[in-house]
Structure formats: structure tokens, C-alpha cells
Design an enzyme around this catalytic site. Structure first.
Site, short mmCIF file in Angstrom:
data_model
loop_
_atom_site.label_atom_id
_atom_site.label_comp_id
_atom_site.label_asym_id
_atom_site.label_seq_id
_atom_site.Cartn_x
_atom_site.Cartn_y
_atom_site.Cartn_z
CG HIS A 128 -1.88 1.39 1.07
ND1 HIS A 128 -2.29 1.87 2.51
CD2 HIS A 128 -2.22 1.47 0.28
CE1 HIS A 128 -2.93 3.18 2.39
NE2 HIS A 128 -3.67 2.81 1.49
CB CYS A 152 0.59 1.67 8.14
SG CYS A 152 2.26 1.82 8.76
CG HIS A 153 -2.29 3.13 6.10
ND1 HIS A 153 -1.32 3.46 5.98
CD2 HIS A 153 -3.03 4.35 6.06
CE1 HIS A 153 -0.97 4.47 5.53
NE2 HIS A 153 -2.07 5.50 5.76
N GLY A 154 -4.12 -1.18 8.08
CA GLY A 154 -4.75 -2.06 8.41
C GLY A 154 -4.78 -3.09 7.08
#
Length: 191
Positions: A128, A152-154
Site C-alpha cells: 500500500h 499503518c492502514h490495516g
């Protein structure tokens, strides 16, 4: 029949001679060509890998100390590398996933070497935004699919390091590697 007009510097019946203007034009083009090479050459040379990157072109890893179900973090080209020995249950779990349900469809066999499906070698960089996922260290969160979890963003990866949930668009990258011995791999080498 009309005669062709004479051009300055030519005589009738003789080969055309080089005029001063032609010499100046040839000199200007040659000078511009040398100038273009002088400008472009440093730009192209700066794109070549530096000596420290070339020195890290391959990394050798000893697999003998990695137990089934365990993963280690190593470094390859200044990036984290995950080396995991999958258990038979993790292999079965990865093989049970319908490929059509995956965002980036790949089988475990496509991500490992033939006859060595228990060894999963991937780059430890989330696809990502480049964070380092958890799951390779002892006691780290492996996410709901038992592979890796990017805090960080799952993004959540399964036991075959395939993206299953979250914003990451691709599976964790599998670098080129070869088995040098039964217990040693060389990452960065091509078969």
C-alpha cells in the site's frame, strides 16, 4: 535547353566544393552534439545503482534455525525480508482459499519453489504505502488470516502473504531466490 544556374564556388563540369557556410554548419552541429552528450551523460550515469547497493545485490540466509511456524526478518537491498517456514496446517489453510476470492490471485505454489512449499520468502514491505507489516516477530499481531498485519492502514495478509483485507493492492512481493543447499537460500540470485 536552359543551363542550370551556377552556384557560387562551383565551376562548370567540376564536382561541387565545400563552401565556408557548409563547414560552419557541420562545426555547429558537431559542437551541439558534444554539448548534448556532456549534458545527458551525467543524467544517465546517476541512474546507475551505487556501489553499496551493488554490494547488497544478493543475501544468503541460513534456514536451519527457523522452526515450523516461525518467521525471521532479514535485510535485502536495505529493505526488510520475511523468511517463514510454514506448518502443514498453514499450508493447508493457504491452499483452501478459493483463488477467485483473492484481490491479487496467486496460489501458494506460485509463491514458493517446487517441492519447498513450506518456505515462504517475501519482501517485508506493505504494497500500500511501504510500511513494514507485523507478523514475522515472536508475539506480533499476524492479523485475522494468520499471516501479516500492517499497522499503518490495516492491510491484512494470509499465511501465503497474499492480501486479503485492507487498502494494499498487491500481495507481498516474492523476490528472486534460489536454494544453494537444503538449508541455505540466496536471495537476489536467479535460477
Amino acid at each position: 535547353m536552359a543551363e542550370a544556374p551556377m552556384i557560387e564556388g562551383e565551376t562548370l563540369g567540376a564536382e561541387p566544393t565545400v563552401r565556408r557556410r557548409d563547414f560552419i554548419n557541420i562545426g555547429a552541429v558537431a559542437f551541439a552534439g558534444v554539448g548534448a552528450v556532456a549534458v545527458v551523460a551525467p543524467l544517465i550515469m546517476q541512474m546507475a545503482p551505487s556501489a553499496d547497493v551493488l554490494a547488497d545485490a544478493t543475501t544468503e540466509i541460513d534456514l536451519s534455525k527457523i522452526l515450523p511456524g516461525q518467521a525471521i526478518k532479514a535485510v535485502y537491498r536495505k529493505s526488510p525480508l520475511f523468511v517463514r517456514q510454514l506448518t502443514p496446517a498453514e499450508i493447508a489453510q493457504a491452499n483452501a482459499v478459493p483463488i477467485s476470492t483473492l484481490r491479487d490471485p496467486q496460489t501458494l505454489a506460485e509463491r514458493t519453489k517446487p517441492g519447498k512449499t513450506q518456505w515462504l520468502i517475501t519482501m517485508g514491505v506493505c504494497t500500500h504505502l511501504g510500511c513494514v507489516p507485523l507478523g514475522a516477530g515472536e508475539g506480533e499481531n499476524k492479523g485475522e488470516f494468520g499471516g501479516y498485519f500492517c499497522p499503518c492502514h490495516g492491510s491484512v495478509y494470509d499465511t501465503a502473504a497474499r492480501i486479503r483485507k485492507g487498502p494494499a493492492p498487491k500481495n507481498l512481493q516474492v523476490p528472486d531466490y534460489v536454494f544453494r543447499t537444503v538449508t541455505t537460500i540466496e536471495v537476489g540470485a536467479k535460477a
